[in-house]
Design a protein around this motif. Sequence first.
Motif, mmCIF file in Angstrom:
data_model
loop_
_atom_site.group_PDB
_atom_site.id
_atom_site.type_symbol
_atom_site.label_atom_id
_atom_site.label_comp_id
_atom_site.label_asym_id
_atom_site.label_seq_id
_atom_site.Cartn_x
_atom_site.Cartn_y
_atom_site.Cartn_z
ATOM 1 N N ASN A 174 -17.795 3.335 7.022
ATOM 2 C CA ASN A 174 -18.635 4.272 8.009
ATOM 3 C C ASN A 174 -18.336 5.213 8.240
ATOM 4 N N THR A 175 -17.486 4.958 9.410
ATOM 5 C CA THR A 175 -16.591 6.189 10.379
ATOM 6 C C THR A 175 -15.398 6.539 10.322
ATOM 7 N N ALA A 176 -14.698 5.801 9.721
ATOM 8 C CA ALA A 176 -13.092 5.546 9.949
ATOM 9 C C ALA A 176 -13.058 6.712 9.066
ATOM 10 N N THR A 177 -12.360 7.787 9.618
ATOM 11 C CA THR A 177 -11.555 9.001 9.761
ATOM 12 C C THR A 177 -10.165 8.586 8.252
ATOM 13 N N LYS A 178 -9.856 9.571 8.055
ATOM 14 C CA LYS A 178 -9.731 10.381 6.997
ATOM 15 C C LYS A 178 -7.956 9.211 7.448
ATOM 16 N N ALA A 179 -7.291 9.165 7.804
ATOM 17 C CA ALA A 179 -5.717 8.617 9.260
ATOM 18 C C ALA A 179 -6.738 7.268 8.972
ATOM 19 N N GLU A 180 -7.120 7.007 9.831
ATOM 20 C CA GLU A 180 -7.393 5.086 9.426
ATOM 21 C C GLU A 180 -7.906 4.884 8.126
ATOM 22 N N ILE A 208 -13.665 8.631 -0.198
ATOM 23 C CA ILE A 208 -14.771 7.941 0.550
ATOM 24 C C ILE A 208 -15.461 8.776 1.166
ATOM 25 N N LEU A 209 -14.747 9.738 1.696
ATOM 26 C CA LEU A 209 -15.313 10.912 2.382
ATOM 27 C C LEU A 209 -16.533 11.483 2.345
ATOM 28 N N GLU A 210 -16.333 12.151 1.258
ATOM 29 C CA GLU A 210 -17.636 12.242 0.347
ATOM 30 C C GLU A 210 -18.679 11.710 -0.262
ATOM 31 N N PHE A 211 -17.812 10.975 -0.641
ATOM 32 C CA PHE A 211 -19.346 9.578 -0.715
ATOM 33 C C PHE A 211 -20.005 9.631 0.629
ATOM 34 N N ARG A 212 -19.602 8.667 1.205
ATOM 35 C CA ARG A 212 -20.457 9.635 2.565
ATOM 36 C C ARG A 212 -21.120 10.193 3.161
ATOM 37 N N LYS A 213 -20.762 11.140 2.430
ATOM 38 C CA LYS A 213 -22.098 12.493 2.552
ATOM 39 C C LYS A 213 -23.174 12.151 2.318
ATOM 40 N N THR A 214 -23.016 11.417 1.238
ATOM 41 C CA THR A 214 -24.730 11.522 0.900
ATOM 42 C C THR A 214 -24.586 9.984 0.624
ATOM 43 N N ASN A 215 -23.983 8.687 0.620
ATOM 44 C CA ASN A 215 -25.163 7.601 1.271
ATOM 45 C C ASN A 215 -23.708 6.281 2.111
ATOM 46 N N LYS A 216 -24.697 5.659 2.322
ATOM 47 C CA LYS A 216 -23.651 4.547 3.403
ATOM 48 C C LYS A 216 -23.908 3.746 2.774
ATOM 49 N N LEU A 271 -18.949 -3.036 0.413
ATOM 50 C CA LEU A 271 -17.986 -2.281 0.717
ATOM 51 C C LEU A 271 -17.848 -2.813 -1.421
ATOM 52 N N ASN A 272 -18.446 -3.424 -1.842
ATOM 53 C CA ASN A 272 -19.333 -3.885 -3.271
ATOM 54 C C ASN A 272 -20.087 -2.278 -3.497
ATOM 55 N N ASP A 273 -20.292 -1.183 -2.220
ATOM 56 C CA ASP A 273 -20.973 0.026 -3.065
ATOM 57 C C ASP A 273 -20.017 0.802 -3.102
ATOM 58 N N LEU A 274 -18.718 0.740 -2.905
ATOM 59 C CA LEU A 274 -17.234 1.718 -3.449
ATOM 60 C C LEU A 274 -17.432 1.535 -5.056
ATOM 61 N N GLY A 329 -12.910 4.870 -10.015
ATOM 62 C CA GLY A 329 -10.886 4.861 -9.469
ATOM 63 C C GLY A 329 -10.583 3.545 -8.491
ATOM 64 N N PHE A 330 -12.477 2.940 -8.041
ATOM 65 C CA PHE A 330 -12.723 1.791 -6.745
ATOM 66 C C PHE A 330 -12.972 0.933 -7.659
ATOM 67 N N GLY A 331 -12.238 0.101 -8.243
ATOM 68 C CA GLY A 331 -12.152 -1.138 -9.117
ATOM 69 C C GLY A 331 -11.856 -2.627 -7.877
ATOM 70 N N PRO A 332 -12.526 -3.507 -8.129
ATOM 71 C CA PRO A 332 -11.767 -5.283 -7.573
ATOM 72 C C PRO A 332 -10.813 -5.332 -6.576
ATOM 73 N N SER A 333 -9.762 -5.109 -7.022
ATOM 74 C CA SER A 333 -8.417 -5.330 -6.611
ATOM 75 C C SER A 333 -8.388 -4.024 -5.096
ATOM 76 N N LEU A 334 -8.993 -2.712 -5.204
ATOM 77 C CA LEU A 334 -8.614 -2.012 -3.772
ATOM 78 C C LEU A 334 -9.856 -2.214 -3.525
ATOM 79 N N ILE A 335 -10.815 -3.204 -3.729
ATOM 80 C CA ILE A 335 -12.091 -3.591 -2.632
ATOM 81 C C ILE A 335 -11.845 -3.901 -2.387
ATOM 82 N N ALA A 336 -11.049 -5.383 -2.590
ATOM 83 C CA ALA A 336 -10.018 -6.652 -2.031
ATOM 84 C C ALA A 336 -8.999 -5.947 -1.070
#
Length: 78
Positions: A22-28, A43-51, A55-58, A63-70
Amino acid sequence: MKKLMLVLLLGMSMLFGSMDINTATKAELMQIKGIGLVKAGMILEFRKTNKIENLNDLKEIKGFGPSLIANIKKSLQK
């Protein structure tokens, strides 16, 4: 010079442990396997309107599927 600063910031973040999605920078965020410039921005755009409570919220982001979330889970546990 910008590249040097980015490398230093990335190195410092690795020294101090895990990151908060929720606080990580783009570089991080880009340190995570499978997260590049575009997905980090998504992710940064999503965080503007969602907390991100879980991680399943992603999954709401295109484009954010199970393997990326893992991969994100693995990176955040370090």
